[in-house]
Design an enzyme around this catalytic site. Structure first.
Site, mmCIF file in Angstrom:
data_model
loop_
_atom_site.group_PDB
_atom_site.id
_atom_site.type_symbol
_atom_site.label_atom_id
_atom_site.label_comp_id
_atom_site.label_asym_id
_atom_site.label_seq_id
_atom_site.Cartn_x
_atom_site.Cartn_y
_atom_site.Cartn_z
ATOM 1 N N GLU A 44 0.824 -1.206 0.000
ATOM 2 C CA GLU A 44 0.000 0.000 0.000
ATOM 3 C C GLU A 44 0.859 1.257 0.000
ATOM 4 O OE1 GLU A 44 -2.898 -0.547 3.136
ATOM 5 O OE2 GLU A 44 -3.954 -2.046 1.914
ATOM 6 N N CYS A 53 -1.823 -4.712 -5.670
ATOM 7 C CA CYS A 53 -2.314 -5.975 -5.107
ATOM 8 C C CYS A 53 -1.245 -7.064 -5.166
ATOM 9 C CB CYS A 53 -3.528 -6.467 -5.892
ATOM 10 S SG CYS A 53 -4.988 -5.445 -5.730
ATOM 11 N N GLU A 55 -1.483 -10.066 -6.242
ATOM 12 C CA GLU A 55 -1.478 -10.831 -7.491
ATOM 13 C C GLU A 55 -0.616 -10.158 -8.543
ATOM 14 O OE1 GLU A 55 -3.993 -9.855 -5.650
ATOM 15 O OE2 GLU A 55 -5.740 -11.162 -5.814
ATOM 16 N N CYS A 91 -9.087 -8.717 -7.602
ATOM 17 C CA CYS A 91 -9.903 -7.566 -8.011
ATOM 18 C C CYS A 91 -9.993 -7.521 -9.543
ATOM 19 C CB CYS A 91 -9.306 -6.273 -7.460
ATOM 20 S SG CYS A 91 -7.859 -5.692 -8.362
HETATM 21 N N1 THU Z 1 -5.919 -6.621 -2.363
HETATM 22 C C1 THU Z 1 -5.065 -7.522 -2.933
HETATM 23 O O1 THU Z 1 -3.855 -7.453 -2.736
HETATM 24 N N2 THU Z 1 -5.589 -8.507 -3.695
HETATM 25 C C2 THU Z 1 -6.916 -8.741 -3.857
HETATM 26 O O2 THU Z 1 -7.277 -9.718 -4.490
HETATM 27 C C3 THU Z 1 -7.897 -7.830 -3.261
HETATM 28 C C4 THU Z 1 -7.340 -6.625 -2.598
HETATM 29 C C5 THU Z 1 -5.361 -5.599 -1.472
HETATM 30 C C6 THU Z 1 -5.355 -4.198 -1.984
HETATM 31 C C7 THU Z 1 -5.343 -3.412 -0.684
HETATM 32 O O3 THU Z 1 -4.009 -3.297 -0.236
HETATM 33 C C8 THU Z 1 -6.105 -4.279 0.286
HETATM 34 O O4 THU Z 1 -6.112 -5.584 -0.270
HETATM 35 C C9 THU Z 1 -7.531 -3.834 0.546
HETATM 36 O O5 THU Z 1 -8.217 -3.642 -0.637
#
Ligand code: THU
Length: 136
Positions: A44, A53, A55, A91
């Site tokens: 983040e 993310c 992935e 996502c």
């Molecule tokens: N996030 C991911 O890393 N992967 C996902 O599949 C869904 C969301 C992260 C983004 C952010 O840092 C946190 O989860 C909340 O959305």
């Protein structure tokens, strides 16, 4: 490398998550066509928008090392500092980014507590998609 091992590697990657703003930690483990594993966690940012993310971190690590062919991805997520809570699905942005390099049959394994998993194909999670062949 079976699915259970891939999930364990996603859980291990999750321990590196940098998620001070959402408090939601995600780990991913990507299996390439040569059997190598690429791990990622969410990273983040105080400006929120640059957050990446788990992935995409895993995929970009692989692509940046010249890997273009993939078999499966495991994803594990949940509140930071706790064990994984529920099925965390990629996502929409991550689904589209995966689409660039992965076929419809690419498997996405979602982890849940007590070792339960749910497996989908990329084609199921991103039907009627726009990909490289759309520009051919
Ligand atoms: N996030 C991911 O890393 N992967 C996902 O599949 C869904 C969301 C992260 C983004 C952010 O840092 C946190 O989860 C909340 O959305």
């Amino acid at each position: 490398m079976d699915d259970r091992q891939l999930v364990e590697l996603a859980c291990a990657a999750r321990e590196q998550a940098y998620a001070p703003y959402s408090g939601f930690s995600v780990g991913a483990a990507l299996l390439d066509a040569d059997g190598r594993i690429w791990q990622g966690c969410n990273i983040e940012n105080a400006a929120f928008g640059p957050t990446v993310c788990a992935e995409r971190v895993a995929l970009f690590k692989a692509v940046s090392e010249g890997v273009r062919s993939f078999e499966a991805l495991a994803v594990a997520g949940g509140p930071a500092g706790e064990s994984i809570a529920a099925f965390t699905a990629p996502c929409g942005v991550c689904r589209q980014v995966l689409r660039e390099f992965c076929s419809d049959g690419f498997r996405i394994i979602l982890a849940a507590p007590d070792g339960e998993t749910r497996t989908f194909t990329l084609g199921e999670l991103l039907p009627q998609s726009f990909g490289p062949s759309s520009l051919a």
